[in-house]
Every structure is written in C-alpha cells, then in structure tokens.
Design an enzyme around this catalytic site. Structure first.
Site, PDB file in Angstrom:
ATOM      1  CG  HIS A   1      -0.935 -28.796  29.541  1.00  0.00           C
ATOM      2  ND1 HIS A   1       0.318 -28.598  30.045  1.00  0.00           N
ATOM      3  CD2 HIS A   1      -1.301 -30.021  29.977  1.00  0.00           C
ATOM      4  CE1 HIS A   1       0.708 -29.646  30.748  1.00  0.00           C
ATOM      5  NE2 HIS A   1      -0.268 -30.527  30.729  1.00  0.00           N
TER       6      HIS A   1
ATOM      7  CE  LYS B   1      17.508 -25.345  27.802  1.00  0.00           C
ATOM      8  NZ  LYS B   1      16.649 -25.115  28.906  1.00  0.00           N
TER       9      LYS B   1
ATOM     10  N   GLY C   1      11.475 -31.860  22.717  1.00  0.00           N
ATOM     11  CA  GLY C   1      10.592 -32.995  22.988  1.00  0.00           C
ATOM     12  C   GLY C   1      10.812 -33.590  24.358  1.00  0.00           C
TER      13      GLY C   1
ATOM     14  CG  HIS D   1       6.087 -30.011  30.870  1.00  0.00           C
ATOM     15  ND1 HIS D   1       5.407 -29.253  31.797  1.00  0.00           N
ATOM     16  CD2 HIS D   1       5.346 -30.004  29.741  1.00  0.00           C
ATOM     17  CE1 HIS D   1       4.288 -28.819  31.245  1.00  0.00           C
ATOM     18  NE2 HIS D   1       4.218 -29.251  29.997  1.00  0.00           N
TER      19      HIS D   1
ATOM     20  NE  ARG E   1       0.269 -32.962  27.783  1.00  0.00           N
ATOM     21  CZ  ARG E   1       0.677 -31.729  27.495  1.00  0.00           C
ATOM     22  NH1 ARG E   1      -0.155 -30.873  26.908  1.00  0.00           N
ATOM     23  NH2 ARG E   1       1.917 -31.344  27.772  1.00  0.00           N
TER      24      ARG E   1
ATOM     25  CG  ASP F   1       5.599 -30.612  21.750  1.00  0.00           C
ATOM     26  OD1 ASP F   1       5.939 -29.797  22.619  1.00  0.00           O
ATOM     27  OD2 ASP F   1       4.518 -30.540  21.135  1.00  0.00           O
TER      28      ASP F   1
ATOM     29  NE  ARG G   1      -3.209 -26.315  24.223  1.00  0.00           N
ATOM     30  CZ  ARG G   1      -2.054 -26.509  24.875  1.00  0.00           C
ATOM     31  NH1 ARG G   1      -1.365 -25.487  25.292  1.00  0.00           N
ATOM     32  NH2 ARG G   1      -1.578 -27.722  25.076  1.00  0.00           N
TER      33      ARG G   1
ATOM     34  NE  ARG H   1       2.567  -2.401  35.082  1.00  0.00           N
ATOM     35  CZ  ARG H   1       3.841  -2.249  35.421  1.00  0.00           C
ATOM     36  NH1 ARG H   1       4.429  -3.180  36.172  1.00  0.00           N
ATOM     37  NH2 ARG H   1       4.525  -1.203  35.026  1.00  0.00           N
TER      38      ARG H   1
HETATM   39  C1  SDX Z   1       5.127 -27.619  25.548  1.00  0.00           C
HETATM   40  O1  SDX Z   1       3.790 -25.461  29.717  1.00  0.00           O
HETATM   41  C2  SDX Z   1       3.095 -26.283  29.028  1.00  0.00           C
HETATM   42  O2  SDX Z   1       2.131 -26.832  29.513  1.00  0.00           O
HETATM   43  C3  SDX Z   1       3.610 -26.509  27.610  1.00  0.00           C
HETATM   44  C4  SDX Z   1       2.964 -27.655  26.843  1.00  0.00           C
HETATM   45  C5  SDX Z   1       1.506 -27.387  26.555  1.00  0.00           C
HETATM   46  O3  SDX Z   1       0.763 -28.372  26.406  1.00  0.00           O
HETATM   47  O4  SDX Z   1       1.161 -26.187  26.396  1.00  0.00           O
HETATM   48  O5  SDX Z   1       3.134 -28.843  27.572  1.00  0.00           O
HETATM   49  C6  SDX Z   1       3.649 -27.821  25.491  1.00  0.00           C
HETATM   50  O6  SDX Z   1       5.580 -26.540  25.299  1.00  0.00           O
HETATM   51  C7  SDX Z   1       6.007 -28.761  25.991  1.00  0.00           C
HETATM   52  C8  SDX Z   1       7.515 -28.365  26.057  1.00  0.00           C
HETATM   53  C9  SDX Z   1       8.084 -28.363  24.643  1.00  0.00           C
HETATM   54  N1  SDX Z   1       9.458 -27.824  24.642  1.00  0.00           N
HETATM   55  C10 SDX Z   1      10.532 -28.600  24.436  1.00  0.00           C
HETATM   56  O7  SDX Z   1      10.485 -29.816  24.234  1.00  0.00           O
HETATM   57  C11 SDX Z   1      11.847 -27.834  24.395  1.00  0.00           C
HETATM   58  C12 SDX Z   1      12.916 -28.561  25.206  1.00  0.00           C
HETATM   59  N2  SDX Z   1      12.561 -28.465  26.605  1.00  0.00           N
HETATM   60  C13 SDX Z   1      13.284 -27.487  27.403  1.00  0.00           C
HETATM   61  O8  SDX Z   1      13.589 -26.310  26.730  1.00  0.00           O
HETATM   62  C14 SDX Z   1      12.687 -27.348  28.796  1.00  0.00           C
HETATM   63  O9  SDX Z   1      12.475 -28.608  29.286  1.00  0.00           O
HETATM   64  C15 SDX Z   1      11.411 -26.517  28.989  1.00  0.00           C
HETATM   65  C16 SDX Z   1      11.565 -25.136  28.429  1.00  0.00           C
HETATM   66  C17 SDX Z   1      10.251 -27.204  28.374  1.00  0.00           C
HETATM   67  C18 SDX Z   1      11.151 -26.417  30.484  1.00  0.00           C
HETATM   68  O10 SDX Z   1      12.285 -25.962  31.029  1.00  0.00           O
HETATM   69  P1  SDX Z   1      12.344 -25.291  32.499  1.00  0.00           P
HETATM   70  O11 SDX Z   1      11.297 -25.816  33.387  1.00  0.00           O
HETATM   71  O12 SDX Z   1      12.405 -23.800  32.323  1.00  0.00           O
HETATM   72  O13 SDX Z   1      13.671 -25.853  33.067  1.00  0.00           O
HETATM   73  P2  SDX Z   1      15.086 -25.414  32.565  1.00  0.00           P
HETATM   74  O14 SDX Z   1      15.093 -25.058  31.103  1.00  0.00           O
HETATM   75  O15 SDX Z   1      15.562 -24.408  33.524  1.00  0.00           O
HETATM   76  O16 SDX Z   1      15.887 -26.789  32.706  1.00  0.00           O
HETATM   77  C19 SDX Z   1      16.382 -27.207  33.981  1.00  0.00           C
HETATM   78  C20 SDX Z   1      17.671 -27.946  33.643  1.00  0.00           C
HETATM   79  C21 SDX Z   1      18.641 -27.070  32.844  1.00  0.00           C
HETATM   80  O17 SDX Z   1      19.953 -27.529  33.127  1.00  0.00           O
HETATM   81  P3  SDX Z   1      20.942 -26.527  33.882  1.00  0.00           P
HETATM   82  O18 SDX Z   1      21.051 -25.284  33.023  1.00  0.00           O
HETATM   83  O19 SDX Z   1      20.254 -26.223  35.236  1.00  0.00           O
HETATM   84  O20 SDX Z   1      22.216 -27.308  34.010  1.00  0.00           O
HETATM   85  O21 SDX Z   1      17.369 -29.066  32.786  1.00  0.00           O
HETATM   86  C22 SDX Z   1      17.990 -28.877  31.521  1.00  0.00           C
HETATM   87  C23 SDX Z   1      18.324 -27.393  31.407  1.00  0.00           C
HETATM   88  O22 SDX Z   1      19.442 -27.210  30.556  1.00  0.00           O
HETATM   89  N3  SDX Z   1      17.036 -29.238  30.496  1.00  0.00           N
HETATM   90  C24 SDX Z   1      17.378 -29.740  29.317  1.00  0.00           C
HETATM   91  C25 SDX Z   1      16.155 -29.945  28.650  1.00  0.00           C
HETATM   92  N4  SDX Z   1      15.121 -29.558  29.433  1.00  0.00           N
HETATM   93  C26 SDX Z   1      15.685 -29.114  30.570  1.00  0.00           C
HETATM   94  N5  SDX Z   1      18.579 -30.015  28.763  1.00  0.00           N
HETATM   95  C27 SDX Z   1      18.547 -30.510  27.511  1.00  0.00           C
HETATM   96  N6  SDX Z   1      17.422 -30.744  26.804  1.00  0.00           N
HETATM   97  C28 SDX Z   1      16.221 -30.473  27.342  1.00  0.00           C
HETATM   98  N7  SDX Z   1      15.106 -30.705  26.630  1.00  0.00           N
END
Ligand code: SDX
Length: 374
Positions: free
Chosen positions: A191, A259, A262, A265, A274, A316, A341, A360
């Site tokens: 990915h 958070k 699942g 992104h 996917r 996920d 992966r 770097r």
């Molecule tokens: C993978 O990068 C890849 O390609 C990864 C992957 C791969 O194949 O390698 O696709 C695999 O890692 C998928 C992601 C798995 N992780 C999760 O399911 C964990 C939950 N998701 C979040 O932590 C979050 O969505 C991220 C870390 C995945 C992405 O977050 P970003 O882009 O850094 O955005 P952010 O965290 O800044 O969120 C923006 C807003 C925030 O609200 P505010 O603070 O601005 O008010 O959206 C909210 C976040 O709080 N938010 C969520 C959320 N995801 C975003 N709130 C609650 N639950 C969530 N899951």
C-alpha cells in the site's frame, strides 16, 4: 520557519517516486504494478502477487511453478528457531515474538558477511523469498504455542494459503475459507508509503540490510493506528458484544474522544478501495459459518459511526472479523498482516536500495535559546 511549512506526520507530502503500487484516493483505486488489486484478488494465488511485486510482472505458468517450488522448500523452520520460540515467554505478544524471530533469521544469513552483502540485489531477492516462506510457519507455530499445541510441519503439496491454514489448525477448512484467506493476503500485501513501509525504506536508505528493515517495519506495523488496528477491531467487537449495544458503546467512546479502530485513513477520505472486496469475502464466511451475530454487529457499528463522523471503514475493519471466523487468535491478526505485507516491504526495500538516496528530513527547533555553561 512558519508552522504552516511543517507537515506533521508527513501528511500530504510526496517524498519519492515508486513503481510498485499506486494509491489513488480520487478514484478510490489501488494498483499493484499497474493491475487493479480487485482483479488480482479475484484471479491470482498469493504467490503470483509476491512474484509481481518483486519482478514487476505476473508469472507465466512455468515461472509460477518454479517460484512455488522454491517457496515450499524454504517453509520448514531451522531447529534454532524452534529453540528460540521455546525461550520466549508464552504471554509475549505475537508481534514481539515474530519481530524477534525475524531478527534471528537474519543472523543465519552468512551472505550478509560478504563484502557488499548487506545490499546485494540478487541476495535480497532470495532473502525476500526466504522471509515470505518462513513467516506462515512462524505465525502458525506462535498461535499453536499460545494454545499449548505442538507446531505442525508445513506440507509441500499445498499452496501458500492452504498450507498456512493447515499449519495453524491441523486441518483444511472449506475451499471458500481458504479463498477468503488468500484474498486477505492479496489485499494486505502492499500500500505505497504507509508507516511500516516507509520505516523499511528509511532503514534501507542507510544501506543497512533487508532483515533490519523488515524488523523495523514490524515494529511500526504493531501500532493500533496502523496494522495493530485489525486486532483492535476484534477487541472492540468483543467489548460491544451485540448490535443492540452499539449506540451506548459509541456514545461512551466518542464522549471519551476515543479513536474507533478500523475506521479512517490518512490517504483515503471517502472509503478504502480494498474494503468492498474484503467485506464480500467476509460475507461469504458469515454465510458459511452462520455467524450472523457478527455480521449484524459489523453493520450496526459501521452505520452508526459513519452517520455520526462521516469516517469510513479501512481494510482492518472487515479483516478482523474474517480472521476471527477462520479461527485465528485475536493477537495473531497483525502477524497475519506481516506475512502478507512482507512482500510489499521487501519490494520497497529493494527499490530504495537501488535509488541510493539517504532519507533524512529537517526539523524546526522550538527548544530553549542557545545558552552556555556558567
Ligand atoms: C492501516 O497508510 C496506510 O496505507 C495504512 C494501511 C496499509 O495498508 O498500510 O491502510 C493500513 O494502517 C489502516 C489504518 C488503521 N488504523 C486505524 O483503524 C486506527 C483508527 N484510525 C485513526 O487513528 C485515523 O483514521 C488514522 C490514523 C488511520 C488516520 O488519521 P489521520 O489521517 O492522521 O487523521 P486524524 O487522526 O488527524 O483524524 C482527523 C479527524 C480527527 O478529529 P479532530 O481531532 O480533527 O476533531 O478525524 C478523527 C480524528 O479524531 N478521526 C477519528 C478516527 N479517524 C479519524 N475519530 C475517531 N475514530 C477514528 N477511527
């Protein structure tokens, strides 16, 4: 430097090119060496996808046969690895066990000691195949040890996916279940510059060796914000229990600013390309197993969370329950992600090693002003 110039988490920053995969959030698509991942998931054995990621082309019949023969010969564990597994505490997290074992595999590779042995592309292709073949045997052994069961030797009459399930459960599930597992491996394989892959590229960029880069990538994948999310999804399902409890559970979780694993992104903002393929595969397992309770819980949480936050499931989310129905321990879900992966990671490690560009970045200092010892 103005704060606006700082891109925390490298969000939205293009740091290099890659020919391995293309993630396109606008079209919600993912290509592996130009092929849509949905087509690969519908038609290819996982071994062919590994061949594609490393070589750039799908194998013809003769190439696939030779590749499978080589991979099957590399499946059995070294007796020193079996001894190491017996030294690791039974309650150690499977991600830590796999990370430790992969590190040991690197110490067996005498070609690392050759001049230039750390970054020899021909040797690296062989190392990538070795890890690809060893990881299912390692992960299956880890699950069986946690259940007080003896490891089961690999079979060279079974393909990658069937053998993985055989070594884990000591029996073969239905063809449909084997196919769902295969689909999950294809979807998890690659990915672009996700956190664990970029970690591997940083390590490879220093002209360190492939094993060190994979060990680093495993450390990055463990985190629930990344690969650890598939395990965390199942813990959430276990905590909620049934569809009826979704609303109160979500009220409480969101009130505590949790958070919801699942969902969401960094790149896809309108849904993960996917997910439809993995959800259809999960639905096959739910229908075959009768686990409609899990299906109802899955749907209820997705509907409620999307309605409230407009944040969509990532891969996920459907993978966790699928691995649960297949019989994997929850803590073994992310090691399954490693096994898939490692193909993408090693493709990127070899691509980075060929580019010869040390990674770097810069930082903006915000500590105390210069001062001197009195
Ligand atoms: C993978 O990068 C890849 O390609 C990864 C992957 C791969 O194949 O390698 O696709 C695999 O890692 C998928 C992601 C798995 N992780 C999760 O399911 C964990 C939950 N998701 C979040 O932590 C979050 O969505 C991220 C870390 C995945 C992405 O977050 P970003 O882009 O850094 O955005 P952010 O965290 O800044 O969120 C923006 C807003 C925030 O609200 P505010 O603070 O601005 O008010 O959206 C909210 C976040 O709080 N938010 C969520 C959320 N995801 C975003 N709130 C609650 N639950 C969530 N899951």
């Amino acid at each position: 430097m103005a704060d606006a110039d700082i891109k925390k988490g490298l969000a939205g920053v293009v740091v290099d090119t890659t020919a391995i995969s293309k993630v396109n959030p606008e079209t919600n698509s993912l290509l592996y060496r130009g092929y849509p991942v949905q087509e690969l998931a519908a038609t290819q054995p996982f071994e062919a996808v590994a061949f594609l990621l490393w070589s750039g082309e799908l194998p013809d019949a003769a190439q696939l046969e030779a590749f499978q023969k080589s991979e099957r010969a590399l499946r059995p564990l070294d007796e020193r690895t079996v001894a190491l597994l017996d030294l690791i505490p039974l309650d150690a997290h499977p991600m830590d066990v796999v990370r430790t074992v992969v590190s040991q595999l690197g110490t067996f590779d005498e070609t690392l000691n050759r001049p230039g042995g750390w970054t020899d592309p021909d040797l690296d292709l062989g190392r990538a195949l070795y890890l690809f073949a060893q990881l299912p045997t390692i992960v299956a052994a880890v699950q069986r040890r946690r259940r007080g069961l003896e490891p089961i030797a690999p079979r060279d009459d079974l393909d990658y996916s069937a053998n993985f399930l055989w070594m884990t459960f000591g029996e073969l599930p239905s063809e449909a279940a084997i196919d769902v597992f295969r689909i999950s491996m294809v979807l998890y394989a690659e990915h672009s510059f996700n956190a664990s892959t970029f970690t591997a590229r940083v390590i490879a960029s220093t002209t360190s060796d492939l094993y060190s880069a994979v060990v680093g990538a495993i450390g990055a994948l463990k985190g629930p914000l990344h690969g650890g999310a598939n395990e965390a999804v199942m813990h959430i399902f276990d905590e909620i229990g049934s569809a009826e409890n979704v609303v109160p559970w979500l009220d409480d979780a969101l009130a505590k600013k949790k958070k919801i694993m699942g969902f969401g992104h960094r790149v896809y903002k309108n849904g993960d390309s996917r997910v439809p393929t993995m959800k259809a595969a999960l639905d096959r397992l739910i229908a075959e197993s009768g686990r409609t309770d899990l299906g109802e819980l899955y749907d209820a949480l997705e509907k409620e969370f999307v309605a409230r936050k407009g944040i969509y499931p990532n891969l996920d989310y459907p993978s966790g329950p699928a691995y649960n129905i297949l019989g994997f321990e929850t803590e073994v879900f992310t090691p399954l992600f490693i096994a898939a992966r490692v193909t993408g990671w090693t493709a990127h490690i070899m691509e980075q090693a060929a580019s010869n560009a040390l990674i770097r970045p810069l930082s903006a200092y915000n500590g105390v002003d210069e001062r001197h010892v009195s």
